[in-house]
Design a protein around this motif. Structure first.
Motif, mmCIF file in Angstrom:
data_model
loop_
_atom_site.group_PDB
_atom_site.id
_atom_site.type_symbol
_atom_site.label_atom_id
_atom_site.label_comp_id
_atom_site.label_asym_id
_atom_site.label_seq_id
_atom_site.Cartn_x
_atom_site.Cartn_y
_atom_site.Cartn_z
ATOM 1 N N ASP A 103 -3.412 4.065 -7.972
ATOM 2 C CA ASP A 103 -2.233 4.589 -8.674
ATOM 3 C C ASP A 103 -1.586 3.505 -9.533
ATOM 4 O O ASP A 103 -0.480 3.661 -10.025
ATOM 5 N N PHE A 104 -2.288 2.373 -9.685
ATOM 6 C CA PHE A 104 -1.842 1.257 -10.513
ATOM 7 C C PHE A 104 -0.473 0.730 -10.085
ATOM 8 O O PHE A 104 0.355 0.358 -10.908
ATOM 9 N N GLY A 105 -0.223 0.716 -8.784
ATOM 10 C CA GLY A 105 1.013 0.157 -8.242
ATOM 11 C C GLY A 105 2.202 1.101 -8.256
ATOM 12 O O GLY A 105 3.317 0.715 -7.900
ATOM 13 N N TYR A 106 1.986 2.352 -8.631
ATOM 14 C CA TYR A 106 3.084 3.315 -8.731
ATOM 15 C C TYR A 106 3.788 3.517 -7.384
ATOM 16 O O TYR A 106 5.019 3.484 -7.313
ATOM 17 N N SER A 107 3.024 3.715 -6.314
ATOM 18 C CA SER A 107 3.631 3.977 -5.003
ATOM 19 C C SER A 107 4.454 2.778 -4.530
ATOM 20 O O SER A 107 5.525 2.947 -3.949
ATOM 21 N N SER A 108 3.992 1.578 -4.806
ATOM 22 C CA SER A 108 4.743 0.373 -4.432
ATOM 23 C C SER A 108 6.052 0.283 -5.217
ATOM 24 O O SER A 108 7.097 -0.054 -4.663
ATOM 25 N N LYS A 109 6.003 0.629 -6.493
ATOM 26 C CA LYS A 109 7.208 0.594 -7.327
ATOM 27 C C LYS A 109 8.226 1.629 -6.863
ATOM 28 O O LYS A 109 9.429 1.384 -6.898
ATOM 29 N N VAL A 110 7.744 2.785 -6.425
ATOM 30 C CA VAL A 110 8.640 3.821 -5.910
ATOM 31 C C VAL A 110 9.365 3.310 -4.665
ATOM 32 O O VAL A 110 10.589 3.435 -4.557
ATOM 33 N N VAL A 111 8.632 2.710 -3.739
ATOM 34 C CA VAL A 111 9.241 2.180 -2.508
ATOM 35 C C VAL A 111 10.281 1.127 -2.849
ATOM 36 O O VAL A 111 11.402 1.143 -2.324
ATOM 37 N N GLN A 112 9.943 0.197 -3.734
ATOM 38 C CA GLN A 112 10.878 -0.861 -4.100
ATOM 39 C C GLN A 112 12.130 -0.293 -4.766
ATOM 40 O O GLN A 112 13.241 -0.747 -4.517
ATOM 41 N N SER A 113 11.956 0.742 -5.577
ATOM 42 C CA SER A 113 13.089 1.402 -6.222
ATOM 43 C C SER A 113 13.986 2.094 -5.190
ATOM 44 O O SER A 113 15.221 2.039 -5.288
ATOM 45 N N LEU A 114 13.361 2.731 -4.196
ATOM 46 C CA LEU A 114 14.136 3.403 -3.149
ATOM 47 C C LEU A 114 14.962 2.398 -2.352
ATOM 48 O O LEU A 114 16.147 2.620 -2.090
ATOM 49 N N TYR A 115 14.341 1.287 -1.962
ATOM 50 C CA TYR A 115 15.068 0.264 -1.211
ATOM 51 C C TYR A 115 16.199 -0.340 -2.045
ATOM 52 O O TYR A 115 17.288 -0.596 -1.538
ATOM 53 N N LYS A 116 15.948 -0.564 -3.320
ATOM 54 C CA LYS A 116 16.986 -1.132 -4.198
ATOM 55 C C LYS A 116 18.195 -0.214 -4.253
ATOM 56 O O LYS A 116 19.340 -0.667 -4.149
ATOM 57 N N ASP A 117 17.946 1.078 -4.399
ATOM 58 C CA ASP A 117 19.031 2.061 -4.447
ATOM 59 C C ASP A 117 19.755 2.137 -3.101
ATOM 60 O O ASP A 117 20.982 2.166 -3.041
ATOM 61 N N LEU A 118 18.997 2.142 -2.021
ATOM 62 C CA LEU A 118 19.589 2.230 -0.683
ATOM 63 C C LEU A 118 20.414 0.988 -0.360
ATOM 64 O O LEU A 118 21.457 1.089 0.298
ATOM 65 N N ASN A 119 19.978 -0.177 -0.823
ATOM 66 C CA ASN A 119 20.730 -1.422 -0.594
ATOM 67 C C ASN A 119 22.101 -1.378 -1.255
ATOM 68 O O ASN A 119 23.047 -2.014 -0.778
ATOM 69 N N LYS A 120 22.229 -0.627 -2.348
ATOM 70 C CA LYS A 120 23.523 -0.473 -3.021
ATOM 71 C C LYS A 120 24.427 0.507 -2.280
ATOM 72 O O LYS A 120 25.643 0.397 -2.330
ATOM 73 N N ARG A 121 23.838 1.463 -1.580
ATOM 74 C CA ARG A 121 24.594 2.519 -0.916
ATOM 75 C C ARG A 121 25.053 2.145 0.492
ATOM 76 O O ARG A 121 26.044 2.672 0.976
ATOM 77 N N LEU A 122 24.277 1.287 1.168
ATOM 78 C CA LEU A 122 24.550 0.940 2.566
ATOM 79 C C LEU A 122 24.668 -0.579 2.714
ATOM 80 O O LEU A 122 24.257 -1.320 1.830
ATOM 81 N N THR A 123 25.196 -1.017 3.849
ATOM 82 C CA THR A 123 25.293 -2.446 4.121
ATOM 83 C C THR A 123 23.937 -2.961 4.583
ATOM 84 O O THR A 123 23.501 -2.697 5.702
ATOM 85 N N PHE A 124 23.279 -3.696 3.688
ATOM 86 C CA PHE A 124 21.942 -4.229 3.958
ATOM 87 C C PHE A 124 22.054 -5.441 4.876
ATOM 88 O O PHE A 124 22.863 -6.337 4.650
#
Length: 136
Positions: A103-124
């Protein structure tokens, strides 16, 4: 990162986070909150993203299943586990629906994007804290 990890990353259609993942960005993320609050926040995050459809939420098991219908098609399984009071772990598994061998790294980029968004919403708190939890 070794040669085998590089080949696995390049020639893969799925990415799964774990406690001891060789890539620190893909290690289990921990948040200072309860399981129920984190699960609700993860669900809200998916509902706000364009092209993401929440298929199922199991509060009892702490799992959420999401489809990506826009762009590259994929399936996401999010797992939320409370490991101690106000210490909750979040893992994701993303499988891309493609006829190619990669998938040319697509799934990894999705995971990293999800964590980045979640880190803004919750106390990491940190990543890969499984063995270190007894220190707190």
């Amino acid at each position: 990162m070794g040669i085998m990890q590089t080949f696995k990353r390049i020639f893969s259609t799925n990415t799964e986070t774990s406690e001891k993942h060789y890539d620190e960005k893909l290690q289990t993320h921990y948040y200072k909150s309860t399981k129920d609050k984190v699960l609700k926040e993860v669900e809200a995050m998916f509902n706000q993203r364009s092209g993401f459809t929440v298929s199922s939420v199991s509060e009892e098991h702490g799992e959420i299943i999401v489809r990506i219908d826009k762009g590259k098609k994929a399936l996401i399984v999010g797992t939320v586990i409370m490991v101690k009071p106000f210490r909750t772990a979040v893992d994701f598994s993303v499988s891309t629906d493609t006829f190619l061998f990669t998938d040319f790294g697509y799934s990894s980029k999705v995971v990293q994007s999800l964590y980045k968004d979640l880190n803004k919403r919750l106390t990491f708190v940190g990543t890969g804290l499984g063995e270190k939890l007894s220190d707190f």
